[in-house]
Write a protein that holds these residues in place. Structure first.
Motif, PDB file in Angstrom:
ATOM      1  N   THR A  98     -39.045  -9.193  53.613  1.00  0.00           N
ATOM      2  CA  THR A  98     -39.969 -10.604  53.656  1.00  0.00           C
ATOM      3  C   THR A  98     -39.101 -11.562  52.705  1.00  0.00           C
ATOM      4  OG1 THR A  98     -41.927 -11.798  53.405  1.00  0.00           O
ATOM      5  CG2 THR A  98     -41.246 -10.498  51.744  1.00  0.00           C
ATOM      6  N   VAL A  99     -39.041 -12.946  53.264  1.00  0.00           N
ATOM      7  CA  VAL A  99     -38.045 -14.011  52.858  1.00  0.00           C
ATOM      8  C   VAL A  99     -39.118 -15.211  52.747  1.00  0.00           C
ATOM      9  CG1 VAL A  99     -35.997 -15.347  53.568  1.00  0.00           C
ATOM     10  CG2 VAL A  99     -36.305 -12.990  54.412  1.00  0.00           C
ATOM     11  N   LEU A 100     -38.693 -16.018  51.623  1.00  0.00           N
ATOM     12  CA  LEU A 100     -39.163 -17.356  51.577  1.00  0.00           C
ATOM     13  C   LEU A 100     -37.705 -18.160  51.458  1.00  0.00           C
ATOM     14  CD1 LEU A 100     -41.515 -18.969  50.662  1.00  0.00           C
ATOM     15  CD2 LEU A 100     -40.963 -18.787  48.374  1.00  0.00           C
ATOM     16  N   ARG A 101     -37.617 -18.999  52.345  1.00  0.00           N
ATOM     17  CA  ARG A 101     -36.340 -19.951  52.500  1.00  0.00           C
ATOM     18  C   ARG A 101     -36.731 -21.390  52.985  1.00  0.00           C
ATOM     19  NH1 ARG A 101     -34.866 -16.633  57.546  1.00  0.00           N
ATOM     20  NH2 ARG A 101     -35.964 -17.566  59.103  1.00  0.00           N
ATOM     21  N   GLY A 102     -35.476 -21.982  53.033  1.00  0.00           N
ATOM     22  CA  GLY A 102     -36.040 -23.543  53.417  1.00  0.00           C
ATOM     23  C   GLY A 102     -36.672 -24.300  52.403  1.00  0.00           C
TER      24      GLY A 102
END
Length: 194
Positions: A98-102
């Motif tokens: 899982t990723v949190l970006r931008g």
């Protein structure tokens, strides 16, 4: 160059990068943790799976390249550009990502993404991992809005999004290129008040 804002940023710069990337507990004995060097074989194997390949056009080709990506992930955290977690069982067995970006600290917005390995599918791993990441990002860090998008053809991802509290807001026409051509993309979002 720093932008002049008429309103203060939603999240203060330095809040994330000034401390180590956290491990986040997930319901059912799962744990989100930063990627480690020894995870490279599991990460690479994910991109050999047909379903993951179908929806992800950026793919590593070797364990060396995966380790380079992991280095970039660590730099993303320090620069406050993103956070990348392995979804694990008990901190050891990799089940997904899982990723949190931008990250936009001024407006308090970010983008999330996820995948799970074939053996972990249909067990709620993606939705539980996404829910844990979302709760942390919204409630502890202070983001106001999290977005995710997926191909309109990816029905499993749509189920994960809605199960995790991400409301379908619309369709972005011809918004992404996949191996079989352009896809319309569903846009989902979750805001702090949801």
């Amino acid at each position: 160059m720093t932008r002049a804002l008429s309103t203060p940023p939603v999240i203060v710069s330095g809040l994330l990068g000034g401390s180590p990337q956290p491990e986040l507990p997930v319901a059912g004995g799962l744990l989100l943790r930063p990627w480690e060097e020894w995870d490279a074989p599991a990460f690479l194997s994910a991109y050999q799976d047909g379903e993951i390949r179908r929806w992800h056009t950026r793919r590593p080709t070797s364990e060396t390249q995966v380790r380079e990506w992991f280095d970039t992930y660590r730099q993303d955290w320090k620069r406050e550009q993103g956070g990348h977690w392995a979804i694990t069982r008990g901190g050891d067995e990799v089940l997904g990502r899982t990723v949190l970006r931008g990250l936009d600290f001024d407006d308090g917005t970010a983008v999330v993404a996820y995948w799970v390995l074939p053996a972990a599918r249909d067990a709620g791993v993606a939705s539980r991992g996404l829910a844990a990441l979302s709760t942390w990002a919204l409630d502890e860090i202070g983001f106001h809005r999290l977005e995710l998008d997926h191909s309109t053809r990816n029905h499993a991802s749509c189920r994960v999004a809605t199960k995790s509290g991400y409301l379908l807001e619309g369709t972005k026409r011809s918004a992404a290129v996949h191996d079989d051509g352009r896809h319309d993309m569903h846009l989902h979002a979750r805001i702090r008040e949801d």
